[in-house]
Write an enzyme that holds these catalytic residues in place. Sequence first.
Site, PDB file in Angstrom:
ATOM      1  N   CYS A  72      14.658  18.023   4.956  1.00 37.30           N
ATOM      2  CA  CYS A  72      13.575  18.391   4.039  1.00 37.30           C
ATOM      3  C   CYS A  72      14.223  18.930   2.778  1.00 37.30           C
ATOM      4  O   CYS A  72      14.779  20.030   2.773  1.00 37.30           O
ATOM      5  CB  CYS A  72      12.651  19.437   4.663  1.00 37.30           C
ATOM      6  SG  CYS A  72      11.310  19.946   3.555  1.00 37.30           S
ATOM      7  N   HIS A 149      12.757   6.622   5.146  1.00 33.16           N
ATOM      8  CA  HIS A 149      11.796   6.435   4.055  1.00 33.16           C
ATOM      9  C   HIS A 149      11.617   4.961   3.759  1.00 33.16           C
ATOM     10  O   HIS A 149      12.575   4.179   3.803  1.00 33.16           O
ATOM     11  CB  HIS A 149      12.286   7.126   2.775  1.00 33.16           C
ATOM     12  CG  HIS A 149      12.163   8.612   2.820  1.00 33.16           C
ATOM     13  ND1 HIS A 149      11.086   9.293   2.300  1.00 33.16           N
ATOM     14  CD2 HIS A 149      12.993   9.552   3.343  1.00 33.16           C
ATOM     15  CE1 HIS A 149      11.264  10.596   2.497  1.00 33.16           C
ATOM     16  NE2 HIS A 149      12.410  10.771   3.123  1.00 33.16           N
ATOM     17  N   CYS A 207       7.820  16.048  -2.050  1.00 35.87           N
ATOM     18  CA  CYS A 207       8.716  15.718  -0.948  1.00 35.87           C
ATOM     19  C   CYS A 207      10.095  15.466  -1.547  1.00 35.87           C
ATOM     20  O   CYS A 207      10.302  14.463  -2.236  1.00 35.87           O
ATOM     21  CB  CYS A 207       8.215  14.484  -0.195  1.00 35.87           C
ATOM     22  SG  CYS A 207       9.321  13.955   1.143  1.00 35.87           S
TER      23      CYS A 207
END
Length: 266
Positions: A72, A149, A207
Amino acid sequence: MGRFSKMHGLGNDFVVIDARDDAVAMTQARARAIADRHTGIGCDQLIVIGAADDADVSMQIFNADGSEVEACGNATRCVPLFVGRDVTIRTKAGLLDAKAVDGGVSVDMGAPRFDWDAIPLSLPMDTLAMSASWEDLPPPAAVNVGNPHVIFFVEDMDGVNFDRLGPLIEHDPLFPQRVNVNFAQVTGDNHIRLIVWERGAGLTRACGTGACATAVAAIRRRLMAGPVTVSLPGGDLVVDWAPGGTIRMTGPATHVFDGEADWTRF
């Protein structure tokens, strides 16, 4: 009682628990209860900062649904602020370093991975322009920046139904570990507008790993060169990467308040 801080990076908010001296047993149910905005403390992600043998601290990351994830970026930028100094951080995605700079905190997010089985995908395919798509979206790119992703470069962001397409793609069988879904629009020579449907969290104001993955995909496709400014609903991040190197992400981190809680009550 355990100490925690409420922090955020561009509105992507965290409960950061200090477990360096006293370990905190974290389960999926407990993480989900703490993250609940009505009956818990409330956050997008729960972060547990612990001791590490080969780094200054360790970091565990739990999404609001209780699932543990590998990386993260926005949370990583908060760690030096939480600890009070520049730090190296042991994560499931590898060893990261984070330091204060003009403009906030800069994090070396490590090297991206592009092999289909490193994303991971369930089928071999080119990850620069995947031989798969959904409805009228263009063929995406895929990048692993510590977590998986998929990136769609669209002509008109306002024409995308994020709430419908986000969960559809996140849970597609092509992604055995699910996937973070990035919808990007190139808006300038080195500028990208980005909306992210985050795995286990849904639409998010920001993000960090999504910004990294999207900037890397844009550079790989030769749409632009770094550094790249990525504009998310919560604000801007600057991402720089050159092929063969590691990703450097820079952006703000904010401390909101401190508190104490009895974690056994969650």
